[in-house]
Write a protein that holds these residues in place. Structure first.
Motif, PDB file in Angstrom:
ATOM      1  N   LEU A 150      -1.562  47.674  17.080  1.00 16.50           N
ATOM      2  CA  LEU A 150      -2.648  46.946  16.445  1.00 16.50           C
ATOM      3  C   LEU A 150      -2.877  45.596  17.123  1.00 16.50           C
ATOM      4  O   LEU A 150      -1.936  44.991  17.666  1.00 16.50           O
ATOM      5  N   PRO A 151      -4.100  45.088  17.041  1.00 16.43           N
ATOM      6  CA  PRO A 151      -4.349  43.703  17.453  1.00 16.43           C
ATOM      7  C   PRO A 151      -3.997  42.767  16.303  1.00 16.43           C
ATOM      8  O   PRO A 151      -3.972  43.169  15.131  1.00 16.43           O
ATOM      9  N   CYS A 152      -3.729  41.520  16.619  1.00 17.64           N
ATOM     10  CA  CYS A 152      -3.487  40.510  15.596  1.00 17.64           C
ATOM     11  C   CYS A 152      -3.930  39.165  16.144  1.00 17.64           C
ATOM     12  O   CYS A 152      -4.104  38.995  17.361  1.00 17.64           O
ATOM     13  N   ARG A 153      -4.118  38.216  15.244  1.00 19.06           N
ATOM     14  CA  ARG A 153      -4.579  36.889  15.647  1.00 19.06           C
ATOM     15  C   ARG A 153      -3.547  35.841  15.232  1.00 19.06           C
ATOM     16  O   ARG A 153      -3.050  35.876  14.100  1.00 19.06           O
ATOM     17  N   HIS A 175      -0.266  38.901   6.717  1.00 18.12           N
ATOM     18  CA  HIS A 175       0.184  38.407   8.021  1.00 18.12           C
ATOM     19  C   HIS A 175       1.642  38.817   8.196  1.00 18.12           C
ATOM     20  O   HIS A 175       2.301  39.262   7.243  1.00 18.12           O
ATOM     21  N   ILE A 220      -5.406  36.094  20.537  1.00 18.67           N
ATOM     22  CA  ILE A 220      -5.266  37.504  20.169  1.00 18.67           C
ATOM     23  C   ILE A 220      -4.063  38.105  20.889  1.00 18.67           C
ATOM     24  O   ILE A 220      -3.896  37.930  22.098  1.00 18.67           O
ATOM     25  N   SER A 258      -9.107  45.603   8.609  1.00 18.95           N
ATOM     26  CA  SER A 258      -9.659  46.965   8.603  1.00 18.95           C
ATOM     27  C   SER A 258      -8.600  48.048   8.691  1.00 18.95           C
ATOM     28  O   SER A 258      -8.899  49.227   8.504  1.00 18.95           O
ATOM     29  N   GLU A 259      -7.344  47.685   8.981  1.00 17.00           N
ATOM     30  CA  GLU A 259      -6.297  48.698   9.178  1.00 17.00           C
ATOM     31  C   GLU A 259      -5.019  48.245   8.501  1.00 17.00           C
ATOM     32  O   GLU A 259      -4.379  47.296   8.955  1.00 17.00           O
ATOM     33  N   LYS A 313      -2.030  37.029  11.922  1.00 22.57           N
ATOM     34  CA  LYS A 313      -2.952  37.600  10.959  1.00 22.57           C
ATOM     35  C   LYS A 313      -3.180  39.068  11.278  1.00 22.57           C
ATOM     36  O   LYS A 313      -3.530  39.435  12.403  1.00 22.57           O
ATOM     37  N   PRO A 336      -5.062  42.789  11.026  1.00 18.49           N
ATOM     38  CA  PRO A 336      -6.466  43.204  10.912  1.00 18.49           C
ATOM     39  C   PRO A 336      -6.785  43.686   9.501  1.00 18.49           C
ATOM     40  O   PRO A 336      -6.046  44.497   8.935  1.00 18.49           O
ATOM     41  N   ARG A 370      -1.372  41.867  20.860  1.00 20.53           N
ATOM     42  CA  ARG A 370      -1.231  43.250  20.407  1.00 20.53           C
ATOM     43  C   ARG A 370       0.246  43.514  20.147  1.00 20.53           C
ATOM     44  O   ARG A 370       1.117  42.962  20.831  1.00 20.53           O
TER      45      ARG A 370
END
Length: 340
Positions: free
Chosen positions: A103-106, A161, A187, A127-128, A123, A125, A189
């Motif tokens: 997953l991506p994260c911020r 998070h 960003i 959406s997932e 943080k 996502p 991953r």
């Protein structure tokens, strides 16, 4: 050609292809063997080869010594079956319904907790959904395909998070980025959740936690999970560091003594400085446990830290203090070669 693998004492069976390690084949079959680093460095997946023959890949001498290998031990993350096998593996469980995802994260927060420890909040996502057991870890995926592993330091309840405790390593590629160039809103991953280090909730045994340095991180996640889930088992946390600065969330740990019934916190410093004005426990953290417990036979131990600490704690607790071997749960922290 697939080989049949049988596990003792649980009686589970699965098959392994020639190109699979024992650990990879077990995970593919829905069986979760104890493991952590997956690269032969920590020894968390060590088990006994009862019968059969394996081809053992590259590994650290500290994770599996020549004497241990001669005595029939092997590392499941580095062992390839050359025949049908019978293995002794304890604490085997079934893989649950928590999927491993990439997953991506911020980056949403960077906080310097000690001169060499950064608390990083990522943080997730929206959406997932990302599920995990308190105490598991993730791999940060670097642009060149390399990975860096970090324990999740918060509880899963309501988590939007994930919190990481990143210790700076001289010359470290990722830790250098964290301390020097990383900014809020960057960003990243990651892949996870990974590992088999989490609270076994089907037990009511009192818990002894032993953390060394940033080995505090997954223990923090487990304690916060206990608070959120209303788990009331007695917990004693021993947190070892070199000096007072190494107890980078000392106030947080002390606060648990009022928010979690039956919780005790015992910090231990091995190299206290004069200006630390330290009046608490000193020495090695596992030695503090030995001094306090003559018998651990009715307890469970959750230990996280350097491999050397894990090894000596396991040996002394299960030996002279009679802790059952299947009541010792560990996550050994290893560090990647900065050149890798």
């Amino acid at each position: 050609m697939p080989h049949q693998i049988s596990l003792q004492p649980g009686g589970q069976t699965f098959t392994a292809d020639d190109d699979q390690t024992v650990l990879e084949a077990a995970l593919a079959a829905g069986l979760l063997l104890p493991y952590s680093c997956r690269d032969g460095a920590c020894g968390a997946c060590k088990g006994r080869l009862v019968s059969g023959e394996v081809r053992l890949g590259k590994h650290s001498d500290s994770a599996l010594t020549a004497a241990e290998e001669a005595a029939g031990l092997t590392l499941f993350c580095r062992a390839h079956a050359c025949s049908d096998l019978v293995l002794e593996a304890r604490n085997v469980s079934r893989v649950g319904d928590i999927p491993i995802k990439k997953l991506p994260c911020r980056v949403q927060k960077l906080e310097l907790a000690a001169p060499d420890v950064m608390v990083v909040e990522l943080k997730l996502p929206a959406s997932e959904p990302f599920q995990f057991h308190a105490g598991q870890y993730i791999d940060i995926l670097l642009a060149d395909g390399q990975r860096r592993s970090f324990s999740i330091a918060n509880a899963p309840e309501g988590a939007e998070h994930i919190e990481l405790h990143v210790r700076r390593i001289d010359g470290g590629r990722f830790t250098g980025q964290v301390f020097e160039t990383m900014k809020v809103r960057d960003i990243l991953r990651f892949e996870g959740p990974l590992g088999s280090f989490w609270l076994r909730e089907d037990s009511d045994r009192p818990i002894v936690m032993v953390g060394g340095g940033t080995g505090f991180a997954p223990l923090k996640g487990i304690v916060e999970h206990c608070i959120a889930a209303g788990i009331r088992r007695p917990i004693t946390l021993y947190w070892g560091a070199r000096d007072r600065a190494g107890l980078y969330m000392d106030a947080v740990a002390r606060g648990w003594e009022t928010s979690l019934p039956g919780f005790r916190y015992i910090p231990v410093l091995s190299e206290a400085k004069a200006d630390d004005a330290w009046t608490g426990r000193t020495g090695l953290v596992h030695a503090a446990v030995l001094a306090d417990y003559a018998d651990l036979s009715a307890h469970e131990v959750y230990a996280c830290g350097a491999p050397a600490m894990i090894d000596v704690a396991r040996a002394s607790f299960t030996g002279e203090r009679r802790l059952p071997a299947d009541a010792f749960f560990a996550d050994a922290f290893t560090f990647a070669n900065p050149a890798d």
